[in-house]
Design a protein around this motif. Structure first.
Motif, PDB file in Angstrom:
ATOM      1  N   THR A  63       3.703  -2.461  -6.751  1.00  0.00           N
ATOM      2  CA  THR A  63       2.979  -1.410  -6.045  1.00  0.00           C
ATOM      3  C   THR A  63       2.140  -2.035  -4.940  1.00  0.00           C
ATOM      4  O   THR A  63       1.398  -2.959  -5.186  1.00  0.00           O
ATOM      5  CB  THR A  63       2.031  -0.697  -7.016  1.00  0.00           C
ATOM      6  OG1 THR A  63       2.780  -0.341  -8.150  1.00  0.00           O
ATOM      7  CG2 THR A  63       1.440   0.523  -6.383  1.00  0.00           C
ATOM      8  N   ALA A  64       2.308  -1.501  -3.756  1.00  0.00           N
ATOM      9  CA  ALA A  64       1.547  -2.057  -2.648  1.00  0.00           C
ATOM     10  C   ALA A  64       0.093  -1.635  -2.744  1.00  0.00           C
ATOM     11  O   ALA A  64      -0.183  -0.485  -3.039  1.00  0.00           O
ATOM     12  CB  ALA A  64       2.132  -1.523  -1.358  1.00  0.00           C
ATOM     13  N   VAL A  77       4.360  -6.302  -1.076  1.00  0.00           N
ATOM     14  CA  VAL A  77       5.571  -6.154  -1.896  1.00  0.00           C
ATOM     15  C   VAL A  77       5.485  -6.981  -3.168  1.00  0.00           C
ATOM     16  O   VAL A  77       4.878  -8.044  -3.189  1.00  0.00           O
ATOM     17  CB  VAL A  77       6.847  -6.540  -1.114  1.00  0.00           C
ATOM     18  CG1 VAL A  77       7.205  -5.473  -0.128  1.00  0.00           C
ATOM     19  CG2 VAL A  77       6.683  -7.879  -0.435  1.00  0.00           C
ATOM     20  N   GLY A  78       6.089  -6.471  -4.219  1.00  0.00           N
ATOM     21  CA  GLY A  78       6.112  -7.170  -5.497  1.00  0.00           C
ATOM     22  C   GLY A  78       7.164  -8.273  -5.515  1.00  0.00           C
ATOM     23  O   GLY A  78       7.723  -8.635  -4.486  1.00  0.00           O
ATOM     24  N   ARG A 109      10.125  -8.716  -3.027  1.00  0.00           N
ATOM     25  CA  ARG A 109      11.005  -7.590  -2.742  1.00  0.00           C
ATOM     26  C   ARG A 109      11.071  -7.432  -1.225  1.00  0.00           C
ATOM     27  O   ARG A 109      10.096  -7.690  -0.530  1.00  0.00           O
ATOM     28  CB  ARG A 109      10.422  -6.313  -3.368  1.00  0.00           C
ATOM     29  CG  ARG A 109      11.148  -5.054  -2.933  1.00  0.00           C
ATOM     30  CD  ARG A 109      10.712  -3.820  -3.701  1.00  0.00           C
ATOM     31  NE  ARG A 109       9.366  -3.342  -3.430  1.00  0.00           N
ATOM     32  CZ  ARG A 109       8.955  -2.814  -2.274  1.00  0.00           C
ATOM     33  NH1 ARG A 109       9.773  -2.728  -1.229  1.00  0.00           N
ATOM     34  NH2 ARG A 109       7.721  -2.382  -2.144  1.00  0.00           N
ATOM     35  N   LYS A 110      12.233  -7.030  -0.719  1.00  0.00           N
ATOM     36  CA  LYS A 110      12.349  -6.858   0.732  1.00  0.00           C
ATOM     37  C   LYS A 110      11.401  -5.760   1.197  1.00  0.00           C
ATOM     38  O   LYS A 110      11.318  -4.713   0.546  1.00  0.00           O
ATOM     39  CB  LYS A 110      13.775  -6.449   1.090  1.00  0.00           C
ATOM     40  CG  LYS A 110      14.753  -7.591   1.117  1.00  0.00           C
ATOM     41  CD  LYS A 110      16.036  -7.108   1.762  1.00  0.00           C
ATOM     42  CE  LYS A 110      17.065  -8.211   1.749  1.00  0.00           C
ATOM     43  NZ  LYS A 110      18.255  -7.828   2.520  1.00  0.00           N
ATOM     44  N   LEU A 111      10.744  -6.006   2.304  1.00  0.00           N
ATOM     45  CA  LEU A 111       9.856  -4.990   2.861  1.00  0.00           C
ATOM     46  C   LEU A 111      10.716  -3.844   3.400  1.00  0.00           C
ATOM     47  O   LEU A 111      11.731  -4.080   4.047  1.00  0.00           O
ATOM     48  CB  LEU A 111       9.046  -5.602   4.007  1.00  0.00           C
ATOM     49  CG  LEU A 111       7.886  -4.767   4.512  1.00  0.00           C
ATOM     50  CD1 LEU A 111       6.713  -4.861   3.535  1.00  0.00           C
ATOM     51  CD2 LEU A 111       7.435  -5.237   5.889  1.00  0.00           C
ATOM     52  N   ARG A 112      10.314  -2.626   3.068  1.00  0.00           N
ATOM     53  CA  ARG A 112      11.023  -1.461   3.608  1.00  0.00           C
ATOM     54  C   ARG A 112      10.216  -0.908   4.780  1.00  0.00           C
ATOM     55  O   ARG A 112       9.024  -0.636   4.635  1.00  0.00           O
ATOM     56  CB  ARG A 112      11.155  -0.380   2.535  1.00  0.00           C
ATOM     57  CG  ARG A 112      12.414  -0.510   1.705  1.00  0.00           C
ATOM     58  CD  ARG A 112      12.650   0.744   0.894  1.00  0.00           C
ATOM     59  NE  ARG A 112      11.632   0.902  -0.130  1.00  0.00           N
ATOM     60  CZ  ARG A 112      11.709   0.367  -1.336  1.00  0.00           C
ATOM     61  NH1 ARG A 112      12.745  -0.363  -1.684  1.00  0.00           N
ATOM     62  NH2 ARG A 112      10.746   0.559  -2.220  1.00  0.00           N
ATOM     63  N   LEU A 171       5.781  -9.536   8.613  1.00  0.00           N
ATOM     64  CA  LEU A 171       6.018 -10.725   7.778  1.00  0.00           C
ATOM     65  C   LEU A 171       4.857 -10.918   6.806  1.00  0.00           C
ATOM     66  O   LEU A 171       5.054 -11.304   5.656  1.00  0.00           O
ATOM     67  CB  LEU A 171       6.225 -11.972   8.647  1.00  0.00           C
ATOM     68  CG  LEU A 171       7.568 -12.025   9.391  1.00  0.00           C
ATOM     69  CD1 LEU A 171       7.631 -13.227  10.329  1.00  0.00           C
ATOM     70  CD2 LEU A 171       8.741 -12.086   8.413  1.00  0.00           C
ATOM     71  N   THR A 172       3.637 -10.622   7.257  1.00  0.00           N
ATOM     72  CA  THR A 172       2.483 -10.733   6.366  1.00  0.00           C
ATOM     73  C   THR A 172       2.604  -9.733   5.221  1.00  0.00           C
ATOM     74  O   THR A 172       2.405 -10.084   4.054  1.00  0.00           O
ATOM     75  CB  THR A 172       1.183 -10.489   7.159  1.00  0.00           C
ATOM     76  OG1 THR A 172       1.138 -11.434   8.215  1.00  0.00           O
ATOM     77  CG2 THR A 172      -0.045 -10.632   6.284  1.00  0.00           C
ATOM     78  N   LEU A 173       2.958  -8.488   5.548  1.00  0.00           N
ATOM     79  CA  LEU A 173       3.132  -7.483   4.486  1.00  0.00           C
ATOM     80  C   LEU A 173       4.229  -7.923   3.522  1.00  0.00           C
ATOM     81  O   LEU A 173       4.185  -7.630   2.324  1.00  0.00           O
ATOM     82  CB  LEU A 173       3.506  -6.125   5.090  1.00  0.00           C
ATOM     83  CG  LEU A 173       2.488  -5.471   6.015  1.00  0.00           C
ATOM     84  CD1 LEU A 173       3.081  -4.226   6.665  1.00  0.00           C
ATOM     85  CD2 LEU A 173       1.218  -5.101   5.250  1.00  0.00           C
ATOM     86  N   ALA A 174       5.231  -8.629   4.052  1.00  0.00           N
ATOM     87  CA  ALA A 174       6.374  -9.056   3.240  1.00  0.00           C
ATOM     88  C   ALA A 174       6.074 -10.309   2.424  1.00  0.00           C
ATOM     89  O   ALA A 174       6.931 -10.795   1.705  1.00  0.00           O
ATOM     90  CB  ALA A 174       7.577  -9.309   4.143  1.00  0.00           C
ATOM     91  N   GLY A 175       4.865 -10.851   2.566  1.00  0.00           N
ATOM     92  CA  GLY A 175       4.491 -12.026   1.774  1.00  0.00           C
ATOM     93  C   GLY A 175       4.868 -13.340   2.422  1.00  0.00           C
ATOM     94  O   GLY A 175       4.715 -14.405   1.820  1.00  0.00           O
TER      95      GLY A 175
END
Ligand SMILES: Nc1nc2c(c(=O)[nH]1)N[C@H]1C(S)=C(S)[C@@H](COP(=O)(O)OP(=O)(O)OC[C@H]3O[C@@H](n4cnc5c(N)ncnc54)[C@H](O)[C@@H]3O)O[C@H]1N2
Ligand code: MOO
Length: 701
Positions: free
Chosen positions: A286-287, A321-322, A475-478, A615-619
């Motif tokens: 969960t974001a 993302v998890g 998990r891939k960022l959507r 990219l930051t949101l995607a970890g």
């Protein structure tokens, strides 16, 4: 065990006492105490239920038992409501507000519609509450859902995740929970004050509570299957719900899972302070929701330099993302979720780097020519020599084979001559020659690659050599992509007044190249309803939304206007050309990047700002652009005060730029093979002046 006593309450918003005998749609209290499931209690009024609960707590406290009491109504409201009503983004401030206004008599008579009506009247565009018991009363509450743009999300984040939950705005009708919350919260406010109970997650900031009486929001729907399977077929459904829910939560406590479920700190304070959470809905994957004001610039900022904008963006975002586990062979392009640690050393034992003969170096000291007898047998890769090599002997060995214990040096086969069972060679070999030492490449336990690293093909070789067949990745960022503008059409035909949409295919492809999942939201017309609906769809399906068009301040700029109406817009005027108006917003907890509509500006903003943000949101690690310095092949006088990006390519070692800088000139985008970056200050360029060039590949294109 965490809680000795677990209580589940099925609440009711009735305005009269329920039937004298047990019935449905009334208040039921289930309890599992010291592992024993008790017969549920039936209560005719809210006042009676509160008295029962107080008695239970007294008994539990006297016996030294910790107690968890779950209620099946929302403890909080969607993001933005608390601040709009109380000026504070805290659910408990709404509790205070309601406790001061709700009147709820001993016979269940109450003024909840009056209170909801006043709330609606105080909020913009008529407010969010709807549905009521009497069509002709409470004019400010619509009877059917005819609400307009009230500017608040329809659901809390937890309601998007828990199947079957209803939005808290609906006050009447089957399954509605809005009225239960208004009346329930007023009662819990009193209970909290009276007995010093901890309200999870608000009183604990999302951490596992440590108090002896804890109140939490529950939802029996989470245990739907267990309730259906619980076997008492003619049982009143409400009774079965509280019985099974209490038993289940108590069971989760016994096996230690409840503590895990109660630690929701990672979700951030929009959830832990404002919206609340249903106990039992897992947090993983969960974001954390962003605050509406997370992109706010300090007051007085009008023009933001590129470097400052990037720094601010970096500071306002974190991974959303998890984690998931994937086989190494399909991990290319994915982002490592944890440091990858070597499970073996490489090489794991000292081995031969060549085909030849192994021996102890001491045996070969001295003479010009050395002759050693051969020990029968050989060592091959994967088939170690099982015997012992005597001190003055040599053993046939093949590349990759473990060097036998008594040996430390290998001579290459071509450097020896063999007669019968002896080999001869010239002395002068250094000790350890042709041997790959154990762990010389990497040692077991060392970090092979850090979390945040994006895996490329060579990394997969390293990880595979380090042992794991599986790897923990993000998990891939959507990311949802929306184009806006009445002038755009996906069904464009020659002769139409409309234009084909150039931005969407470009952005969707960029996302795929960045190893993200694109969600295509299509085109929204120039009206707020369309934009709103598209943003809702984006926030529900994706971790971030990209829009193009409507970002600046004109009459038709509906992306900005819609975000502004929800109090969720920050317009950054960036000192950049092209791409100066960048709208940043948060919709339903999800960041929205409003790119300018001109395709060139959209691409520049996408690669310079959106890529690092996503990219930051995607970890993944923040990408640092370095660029290559090359002589210019062009002439330009650049003004001070903004950074410029020109469509460029390299020919014969010099940077050429596209003859037009018009940001609607799409042909130049495709002509280019990268961007030439000109610094913020004034800059005169003539052929030969060193300039910075970024090939498309440095943006992952
Ligand atoms: N008064 C001001 N006007 C403008 C400003 C400003 O600051 N003040 N900024 C200018 C700059 S710079 C840009 S860039 C654009 C950005 O405008 P919007 O983001 O509001 O975009 P639109 O007006 O909707 O569209 C601009 C332009 O791009 C075409 N477009 C839009 N979407 C697409 C698409 N998907 N495919 C192809 N072409 C598209 C659209 O038709 C317009 O021609 O604002 C300036 N004005
Ligand atoms: O962002 Mo605009 O492209 O500078 O025309």
């Amino acid at each position: 065990m965490m809680f000795d006593s677990v209580v589940a309450v099925d609440w009711s918003a009735r305005s009269t006492p329920s039937l004298a005998g047990p019935c449905r749609d009334a208040i039921w209290i289930g309890r599992t105490c010291d592992g024993v499931d008790e017969a549920p209690l039936y209560c005719r009024t809210r006042a009676e239920a509160m008295a029962q609960l107080l008695r239970m707590v007294e008994r539990d406290r006297a016996a030294g038992r910790r107690v968890l009491i779950g209620f099946d109504f929302a403890f909080g409201w969607p993001q933005g409501f608390a601040a709009a009503v109380t000026g504070q983004a805290r659910a408990l401030a709404v509790w205070d507000h309601l406790a001061a206004r709700i009147v709820d008599a001993a016979d269940n008579a109450n003024n909840r519609y009056d209170v909801a009506e006043a709330l609606n009247a105080g909020l913009s565009h008529g407010g969010p509450f709807w549905a009521k018991s009497h069509r002709d009363r409470w004019a400010a509450i619509p009877y059917a859902d005819t609400r307009t743009d009230h500017g608040l999300p329809e659901r809390r984040m937890v309601e998007r995740r828990a199947k079957g939950t209803k939005p808290v705005w609906q006050l009447a009708g089957a399954g509605s929970v809005g009225s239960q919350s208004l009346l329930g919260v007023a009662r819990l406010h009193a209970l909290r004050k009276a007995i010093g109970a901890q309200v999870w997650p608000f009183d604990t900031d999302g951490a596992v509570p440590d108090g002896d009486v804890v109140l939490a929001e529950i939802y029996p729907g989470l245990f739907r299957e267990q309730i259906a399977a619980s076997g008492e077929s003619d049982e009143i459904p409400d009774r079965a719900q509280v019985r099974v829910t209490a038993a289940h939560l108590a069971g989760l406590g016994r096996i230690g899972v409840l503590a895990e479920l109660m630690d929701i700190r990672a979700l951030g304070d929009v959830i832990t302070q404002e919206e609340g959470w249903i106990l039992g809905v897992p947090v993983t994957g969960t974001a954390p929701r962003l605050r509406n004001d997370c992109f706010a610039l300090p007051p007085g900022v009008h023009w933001t330099p590129v470097a400052t904008a990037l720094e601010r963006l970096r500071g306002s975002l974190t991974t959303v993302v998890g984690t998931e586990t994937v086989a190494l062979r399909s991990a290319g392009g994915r982002v490592l979720a944890q440091d990858a640690v070597a499970r073996r050393s490489n090489p794991s034992v000292a081995n031969a780097a060549v085909d030849g003969y192994a021996f102890a170096w001491r045996a070969a000291e001295g003479d010009a020519t050395i002759t050693l007898p051969l020990t029968p047998g050989r060592a091959a890769a994967g088939v170690p020599f099982a015997g012992v090599v005597p001190p003055d002997s040599a053993l046939r060995i093949l590349t990759g084979a473990a060097v036998p214990e008594a040996c430390d040096t290998v001579i290459m086969e071509e450097d020896t001559s063999r007669t019968g069972n002896t080999i001869s060679f010239e002395s002068g070999l250094r000790p350890g020659a042709n041997v790959r030492q154990s762990a010389e490449d990497f040692a077991q336990g060392s970090v092979l690659l850090p979390a945040g690293h994006r895996l490329r093909a060579p990394d997969l070789a390293l990880l595979a050599a380090g042992g794991p067949g599986q790897v923990a990745v993000r998990r891939k960022l959507r990311v949802a992509v929306l184009s806006t503008g009445d002038e755009l059409s996906d069904r464009w035909q020659p002769g139409d007044a409309t234009l084909p949409d150039a931005n969407r295919p470009m952005l969707i492809d960029l996302l795929q190249r960045w190893n993200m999942e694109a969600v295509d939201l299509g085109i929204a017309g120039d009206c707020r309803e369309d934009v709103r609906a598209a943003l809702d769809a984006g926030a529900a399906q994706a971790d971030a939304v990209l829009t193009t068009g409507g970002a600046s301040a004109g009459d038709e700029d509906h992306v900005s206007a819609t975000l502004r109406a929800a109090n969720a817009l920050q317009t950054w005027r960036i000192a950049i050309k092209p791409g100066r108006p960048l709208a940043l917003g948060v919709w339903g907890g999800v960041p929205v990047f409003g790119l300018p509509g001109n395709p060139v500006a959209a691409l520049v903003c996408a690669v310079i700002f959106v890529r690092p943000a996503l990219l930051t949101l995607a970890g993944a690690d923040w990408p640092v652009l370095t660029g290559t310095t090359l002589p210019a092949a062009f002439t330009k006088r650049k003004k001070a005060g903004r950074r410029e990006f020109l469509r460029a390519r390299v020919r014969e070692g010099r940077v050429e730029v596209y003859p037009s800088e018009g940001s609607g000139r799409i042909a130049g985008l495709s002509w280019a093979e990268g961007l030439c970056e000109l610094p913020d200050g004034a800059f005169d360029i003539s052929p030969g002046t060193p300039v910075t060039y970024h090939a498309w590949s440095s943006f992952g294109i």
